[in-house]
Each structure stands twice: as structure tokens, then as C-alpha cells.
Design an enzyme around this catalytic site. Structure first.
Site, short mmCIF file in Angstrom:
data_model
loop_
_atom_site.label_atom_id
_atom_site.label_comp_id
_atom_site.label_asym_id
_atom_site.label_seq_id
_atom_site.Cartn_x
_atom_site.Cartn_y
_atom_site.Cartn_z
N GLY A 109 0.87 -1.17 0.00
CA GLY A 109 0.00 0.00 0.00
C GLY A 109 0.90 1.22 0.00
N CYS A 110 0.36 2.42 -0.12
CA CYS A 110 1.27 3.54 -0.31
C CYS A 110 0.62 4.91 -0.23
CB CYS A 110 1.92 3.46 -1.69
SG CYS A 110 2.78 1.95 -2.00
#
Lengths: 379, 500
Positions: A12-13
Site C-alpha cells: 500500500g502507499c
């Protein structure tokens, strides 16, 4: 534990990007501030930036940024590089010693020109010649990795929180007209510098928040055309999709977007017959390059910046305009941190691209200004 | 003829307390197992004729009947099994080739059952098809290497495509091998669900022209019923080279099945055997095949995709590559479990390879050669449920053909006696009395229901994988893991083992 490239790591980011449509260059300070505010969207295992317009002194040379495991592999690569390219200038990429960043590889940059005789001998267009070299190094030379290869642009990335990576690479000392940034939240990684974003090919750089469930389909399609997805990360594939559709296929940007985040069939069925035929053909022919699963990406090019979401908007993205500036980020806070009072803020719909082109951009882009489903920022 | 050494395969058990001597079973059994004994005043059964088609069991109003395997056993022998011994008795009595209907029933591994699918958890959300769009539309046909677009418009049309709303089609079954009502059922279901059925090599009955937009017309070696209107009537043309149940073997429709309508449709005299040879007598090489492909394209003004159907055999990948280069728009591959109306038993059970391996090998080969996107791949040969469909697409297929599954939806009970023409369910028969038993409207509804049910299941599985368009599953082998397979098998299938 297996290293990325051998095993695929989902993550994720956070992403953030900003550009000046007049091509005015500004320091990398703001982009660091913007990505830093989303600190909790990363976990310290990857951060990175791309800047455009940062190498005015070498603007016509390919700027190769390398990670080397050690000096021996550097020598091997340089032998190969000297054979195929003329090195105009090279140096270690300047870094700052900071506590948070450890175990950095040897980081070097080369400004190069392909040897014209070799290009002619290979019988390839120059860019294809360069791409072949990059694929060869990244897939065949253990311990060497080209992580940036465009002209007058560069990617800077590593293992750490993005704000630390920005400081490490002294980005406050560079000036560019587009900056994109990435903070990474891999779920399980030994932390490899090459695995951080952006992923690049020539002047295309991609930062990505999401996980592509079509990776296997996309990768196997691209492999037919010589792309080697050695890093096994979904973002790498995105950079190659852009390269394939824009450079190799020469398609206009709107078609690229329609291939990657196609309108839904229920929308296609409502289109006028001519457009419907076009979009149907795009889905039939480039169906394997449809990107599926949650994603929100920022693509940098020398012509401008493109933000794109998956078709059903499973990842966040917010855009804003202030004067000549365009901002896109995972969260509005990341924009307001550096631009407290934008002229306009909006959340693009799923599959709806935000396209910011430079005023003098030479991009084949067909969508009429103001058309509901697409927004061209420079129009 | 000497005394037969064969004993009944099944026991027909009648519960006398329930039997009301209504004679429904007598009327229903075309094999004449049940008969009413006038003298005794009761229904009796001659079990030797029973094929266990279950028609009498289902139709019995008082549920008085049950059929089970005969308990009569040969002396235990792991080598000389009952089947082996009975085969010899039959051949010793008749001197003939053993015939059978439907697909290979030997206990070879079913590789679909050795592959498991992925599902999203946390990092990539599942997609709920009840709330979000889930797209199954598939195009079959040759794709150009690139699109030519000028001023926002398509400058050149792409080659003709079949547009499927669900990546499942009804496979080739000829008028002759199955009844007109069975074909009508499939044609209507295909139209209702936005897909296609295939005429097989039997030609196109006049009643079926109205379903042309959902018809794939087949050109087989016998050229039965092939004429210009026939070629124009369908949406695509399929050249049949081989089929999974009998690779390398031709077809044979006995003269007794060639009644007036079959005769008219096939363009052969009534009562004559329809023999389709194994080779096409104008195809002895890949160049010849290419010529036929282009002859058919010429004949139909390049408006219809041309498919080539082959059986899955040892060198299938190289053969498929040749077919793609010969100009086929679609390649249909039929695995060794593919069904049939009639096949020599030894051929059916021993020739060919599993479709799972054929598909994996062909898809990989075409990709290595950089021509996979030029041609569509359709696979067949015992696709039993929606999970098989999903796994086939993940391995690399564009779509699948189903035939046995579709016939089961119409009522087939897998008695494997299609070649006798006495199908009690009105499917694999031309006997007017038996044909009437299958109402095409009800049949169409059952076949359409099957497709719709599978469509729901495919959407759920796709959503679980975080995918909302079927094209993102195609060749996505990362979505598969092998269980209980050897390294070599995993390597050919191009998938990782569970846990990897």
C-alpha cells in the site's frame, strides 16, 4: 527471505505530485513536505521521487541512475556501458549522511549518448536501443540496476521513509518543473532499494498506490514485446505499459488511458456509434493491458503529468489547481500542506484521468476540452 | 452365433409395494428393458438391455424403480478387470471395433482439480459483483498488432470478431448426432445469453437459420451441408480437423439415422451412411489448410472469423503455431476428455492429451513466438463447472466450449450409449417419438439457466481475485497454484505450487 525480483511483494502507499504547466522549475523542498504529511501511509520500507527538468546542463543526454551492490559489478557495467555508449559525464549521486538511511548501495549516475554506429548496427530506433540495454542490465547483471534512464529527469529512491530519502538525496538542491513522490507500505519485504518507487523507463516514471490484480496478464503480454519484468512489482509493469502504448504503439494519450482504465461496458454502450467502435476496438485489441485491481498512479513524462485511478476508484486521489500549478495526491492534506488555498480541489472519478500537460507539450491528445468524462488541465 | 457370455451390467429393482402397473416405464424405455406380461398381468424387466439412462426411474410416478450396478462380480483380478474381460467377450462375439459414446471415463488425473484459485485479502480488496460492475464480455477473432487512430477515430476497422457476453460457447454437435430439438435448445439459449452454438459437421437445418447471428457453422472433412448460404448464415466458420474423443479418426453417421430431414440438411441420400474421413481430402499440409482458411474468408467477404478446431495431441503447441500463421482467427483445442456421439473405445481412451496441458503449452508457445494476441484460443474437453472455466481462462484461454455439460443440462444421464440412437431423453436420437421428449423451449431454458448460474459463479470468483473484467484473468497464471503436481507438471502448466 527472498528478495523482490524473485518474489512479488504487494504493498500500500502514498503518492503526491506537482507540476508547473509553464515549465518553470522549482525546488524539491515542497514535494518532500507534501509526502511527509502522509507519513503514516508508509512504513519506512521505501520512498522515492522523480524530478523533471533537473539536468539542464545535460538535457540532451540519457541520465542513467544506477544502484550497484559493489565496485566489482560497477566495473563490469562500465565496460559494457563504454562499449555501447559515450559517457559524457559521471559521478556518484550526491547524498547526505543521515541516521535514518542505512545500507545504501553504491549510487552512481552517468550522462550518456548511444554510439551512433552501434545504433545503426543494431538496426533499432535510438530509444529502443537504450531500452534494450536497460533490460539487459536489469535482467542479466546481478547486483546492478538502472533505476532511471530519461533525459533531463531523474528518479531518486531507496529504503526509508520518503522524507528521509528526499533529505538523503539532497532534493532541496535540485530544481524541476514536475515532481512526483512516493511513500511505500510493503506488507512483507526485506527492503530492497530497487523495489522502491518510482519505476521508470526512459522519461516515463510511475509512482503507484495499490496492487494490480491483472499483473500476471499485463506482464505476460508485455513479455512478448521484449519487456523483462525482473522486479516482479506491479508498478514496473505500469511503466512498461505506458512505454508500450505511447512510444511503441504511438497511441494518443486518451487511447492509452482508455486501454489502461477502460470505460465500463455500460458507459461504452451509451457512446455515439463512432466512439463506441473505437473504444470497443481498444478493449478488444489491448484488453491484456487493462489494469485491474486498486490503483492510483502518477505518471511523469517530459511532456507533463498524468494521474489515473482504477475504474471503480478503490484507491484515493485528490487533485487541485492553483495558478499554473497542478497538484495530485493520495490525500487533500498533502496538497494543502504546500498549497493552503488552491483555486480548485476535486476528487477525480474512477478511471477519469487528470492530465497536466506543459504549455508547449507535443503530445497527441484528442479529447476535446471540457468533455465531461476527461479533464485536461491545460485546456 | 454362439451363446453370449455377457451378463447384465445393471440391476433394475422394482418395489412391488409401490408399482401400480401403470406401464410408464414400458413406454419410456427405448431399449425395451421393461415389458408388460399380459399373462402374469405385471411389468417385468429384461436387465441385459438396461443402459442405466435413468429415464424410467425419473418418470416412474410412484418412485418404484431403482437401478444399480449388478453385484455379479468376476473373480478378483487387478489386471483382468471386469471391463477388460467383457470387452473380449464382445469382440469374440462380434469381431468388431468397440464403440462408445461420450468422453473418456478412465481414471486419469483431472488437472483442473489440481489447481487452486487465488482470493484477495486486505492488501487488495475483493470486489462484490452484487454492488460493482463485473464484465465478462469477450471478443474472439484476430487482433491487429496495433490500432491506427487518426483525429480520435479508428482509421482501419479491426478484423471481424465474435462478441461473447459470457466466455462459454456450446461446442460442435451435429444434426444427426443429436436431435433437432436438442440443437434448437442450444441455439435459443445461446441467443438468450449472448453467446454461440456450433453446428458441428451436420449442416444447418432450415429451422435454424433464424439463429444465424449466434451460430458457428462447421466445415468438416465430409463437407456435409456446406454451401454458400450455409457459410453466410453463421457468425463464424470453423474448420474441423480433429476432436478430442477421437483424434486422427473420422466420423460415421449410420444410414438408419439419416432420415429425410438429416438427408436434406446434410445433402446426402436418405438412408446412406455419412462417412466423414479423418483427413480433409484437400488438406495434406499446413499450406493446404491455409488455402482453405482463405477460401472460406474469400467466400464470406472477410466478414467472418475462421476458426480451426484440433484435438489436443502430443505436438499440439507447434501445430497451433502453424495454424495461427496459416491465418486462423480462432484456434479451438479439444482435450482427450471431449465427448462424442460415437467413437472407437480404444481410441477415445488412449489417444490425445489433457486439455489443461495442451492449453498451457499452446498459450506459452504462442507467447514465446510473440503471436498470442493475433489469435483467440478456445478450449474444450470436459469443462464441468464454472471453476474449470475460470482456471482455463487463467491458464490462457479466451473462452471455452461446453458440450457434454450442456447435454447434461438438457437431461443427459451419461449412459454413454449415444451411438445406439436410442436416447431416451430425446437428445442423441433421430427417432421422432424420442425427439418429442425434449421440448426445445424447456431445453433452452435449462441450458440458459446453466450459463447464467455459471456466470454468477465466475463473477464471484473474479471478484474474489480483485478483478472486474475477464480480460484481466486471461493468461493470469499467478492466480493459479498447483496442488499434488510434480515439478515437471507445474513447469508445463507454468504455475507455482501452493504456498509459493
Amino acid at each position: 527471505m527472498l528478495r523482490e525480483g524473485v518474489v512479488r511483494i504487494p504493498s500500500g502507499c502514498a503518492i503526491s505530485g506537482m507540476m508547473n504547466k509553464k515549465g518553470k522549475c522549482f525546488s524539491g523542498e515542497d514535494i518532500i513536505k507534501s509526502i511527509a504529511i502522509m507519513h503514516d501511509r508508509s512504513n519506512g520500507l521505501g520512498g522515492g521521487f522523480a524530478g523533471y527538468g533537473i539536468y539542464p546542463d545535460f538535457k540532451d543526454d540519457y541520465a542513467f541512475h544506477f544502484f550497484f551492490d559493489d565496485d566489482t559489478v560497477k566495473e563490469t557495467v562500465e565496460t559494457l556501458l563504454n562499449k555501447q555508449f559515450t559517457i559524457i559525464f559521471d559521478e556518484p549521486i550526491p547524498t547526505r549522511k543521515i541516521k535514518a538511511i542505512k545500507d545504501a548501495p553504491v549510487i552512481w549516475r552517468y550522462f550518456v549518448q548511444p554510439k551512433s554506429k552501434m545504433v545503426i548496427q543494431a538496426g533499432l530506433p535510438e530509444e529502443e536501443y537504450v531500452v534494450k540495454f536497460i533490460m539487459k542490465v536489469n535482467s542479466e547483471i546481478e547486483g546492478a540496476y538502472i533505476f532511471s534512464s530519461g533525459k533531463n529527469m531523474g528518479a531518486f529512491k531507496g529504503v526509508g521513509y520518503p522524507e528521509d530519502i528526499g533529505e538523503f538525496f539532497r532534493l532541496d538542491e535540485y530544481k524541476g518543473y514536475i515532481w512526483t513522490a512516493h511513500g511505500r507500505f510493503p506488507t512483507n519485504t526485506p527492503g530492497w532499494w530497487g523495489g522502491a518507487h518510482p519505476f521508470t523507463l526512459l522519461d516515463i516514471s510511475v509512482v503507484h498506490n495499490g496492487e494490480i490484480s491483472s499483473y500476471g496478464t499485463n506482464r505476460r503480454f508485455l513479455e512478448m514485446y521484449g519487456y523483462k519484468c525482473t522486479l516482479q512489482t506491479d508498478t514496473e509493469v505500469m511503466a512498461y505499459i505506458f512505454d508500450y502504448l505511447m512510444r511503441r504503439q504511438g497511441l494518443p494519450l486518451d487511447v492509452v488511458v482508455a486501454a489502461m482504465a477502460s470505460p465500463l461496458w455500460m458507459e461504452i454502450n451509451r457512446m455515439d456509434p463512432e466512439k463506441r467502435e473505437l473504444v470497443k476496438a481498444i478493449r478488444a485489441v489491448y484488453g491484456s493491458l487493462l489494469v485491474n485491481g486498486p490503483f492510483s498512479i502518477l505518471v511523469g513524462t517530459n511532456q507533463g503529468m498524468i494521474a489515473l485511478n482504477d475504474r471503480i476508484k478503490l484507491r484515493p486521489s485528490v487533485a487541485a489547481i492553483k495558478g499554473d500549478f497542478l497538484y495530485v495526491a493520495s490525500e487533500e492534506s498533502a496538497i494543502r500542506e504546500i498549497c493552503p488555498k488552491p483555486d480548485k480541489v476535486w476528487a477525480p472519478r474512477g478511471g477519469e484521468p487528470v492530465i497536466g500537460l506543459l504549455e508547449n507539450a507535443q503530445v497527441n491528445y484528442n479529447f476535446a476540452a471540457g468533455e465531461n468524462e476527461r479533464i485536461a488541465i491545460n485546456s | 452365433m454362439t451363446l453370449s457370455y455377457l451378463t447384465p451390467a445393471f440391476l433394475v429393482e422394482r418395489n412391488d409395494k409401490r408399482c401400480i402397473q401403470c406401464k410408464v416405464c414400458v413406454q419410456q424405455c427405448a431399449n425395451e428393458v421393461h415389458r408388460f406380461d399380459e399373462e402374469e398381468g405385471e411389468v417385468l424387466a429384461d436387465e441385459l438391455n438396461c443402459v442405466n439412462c435413468q429415464r424410467c426411474v425419473v418418470m416412474c410416478p410412484t418412485r418404484a424403480l431403482s437401478i444399480r450396478k449388478s453385484p455379479n462380480e468376476f473373480r478378483q483380478n487387478a489386471n483382468w478387470t471386469a471391463d477388460a474381460i467383457k470387452s473380449i467377450y464382445i469382440q469374440a462375439e462380434t469381431g468388431g471395433v468397440l464403440l462408445t459414446g461420450m468422453g473418456n471415463d478412465r481414471p486419469y488425473p483431472v488437472y483442473w482439480d489440481h489447481m487452486l484459485l487465488n482470493a484477495s485479502q486486505v492488501t487488495n480488496p475483493s470486489i462484490d459483483p452484487l454492488r460493482e460492475p463485473m464484465e465478462l464480455k469477450t471478443f474472439l477473432g484476430r487482433k491487429p498488432d496495433s490500432l491506427v487512430i487518426e483525429n480520435g477515430k479508428l482509421k482501419e476497422k479491426i478484423p471481424p470478431q465474435l462478441e461473447l457476453d459470457i466466455p462459454i460457447m456450446f461446442s460442435a454437435m451435429s444434426f444427426g448426432s443429436i436431435s433437432l430439438n436438442a440443437i434448437k435448445s442450444l441455439a435459443r439459449a445461446a441467443r438468450q445469453e449472448g453467446t454461440f452454438y456450433n453446428t458441428g459437421e451436420g449442416g444447418l437445418h432450415k429451422d435454424l437459420y433464424e439463429y444465424g447471428a449466434n451460430t458457428i457453422v462447421q466445415v468438416a472433412s465430409g463437407r456435409f451441408g456446406v454451401h454458400p448460404e450455409y457459410l453466410q448464415a453463421g457468425a463464424a466458420i470453423e474448420i474441423k480437423i480433429g476432436q478430442g474423443a477421437k483424434p486422427g479418426i473420422g466420423g460415421h453417421l449410420p444410414g438408419e439415422k439419416v432420415g429425410r430431414e438429416v438427408s436434406e440438411t446434410r445433402m446426402i441420400p436418405e438412408g446412406t451412411d455419412a462417412i466423414s474421413p479423418a483427413p480433409h481430402h484437400d488438406i495434406y499440409s499446413i499450406e493446404d489448410l491455409s488455402q482453405l482458411i482463405y477460401s472460406l474468408k474469400e467466400a464470406t467477404n472477410y466478414e467472418k472469423p475462421v476458426s480451426v478446431k484440433i484435438a489436443a495431441v502430443h505436438n499440439v503447441a507447434a501445430i497451433a503455431s502453424g495454424i495461427a500463421r496459416a491465418g486462423a482467427d480462432i484456434i479451438a483445442i479439444d482435450g482427450y476428455r471431449g465427448g462424442t456421439g460415437a467413437a472407437p473405445l480404444r481410441i477415445r481412451d488412449n489417444v490425445g492429451i489433457p486439455i489443461e496441458f495442451a492449453l498451457a503449452a499452446v498459450d506459452s508457445r504462442l507467447r514465446e513466438e510473440g503471436i498470442r494476441n493475433q489469435v483467440s484460443l478456445v478450449v474444450a474437453g470436459s469443462i464441468r463447472n464454472s471453476a474449470d472455466v475460470v482456471k482455463a481462462i487463467a491458464l490462457g484461454a479466451d473462452a471455452v466450449y461446453i458440450a457434454t455439460g450442456a447435454l447434461i443440462a438438457l437431461g443427459c444421464h451419461m449412459c454413454q450409449k449415444c451411438f445406439t440412437g436410442k436416447c431416451n431423453w430425446g437428445i442423441a436420437t433421430q427417432d421422432p417419438q424420442l425427439v418429442k421428449r425434449l421440448n426445445p423451449e424447456i431445453g433452452a431454458q435449462r441450458a440458459a439457466n446453466l450459463l447464467r448460474a455459471w456466470k454468477h459463479e465466475i463473477k464471484e470468483m473474479l471478484g474474489g481475485m480483485g478483478i472486474n473484467a475477464i480480460e484481466s484473468l486471461r493468461g493470469n497464471r499467478l492466480m493459479l497454484r498447483g496442488i499434488g503436481l510434480t515439478e515437471k507438471e507445474l513447469q508445463i502448466l507454468g504455475i507455482s505450487a501452493v504456498g509459493e
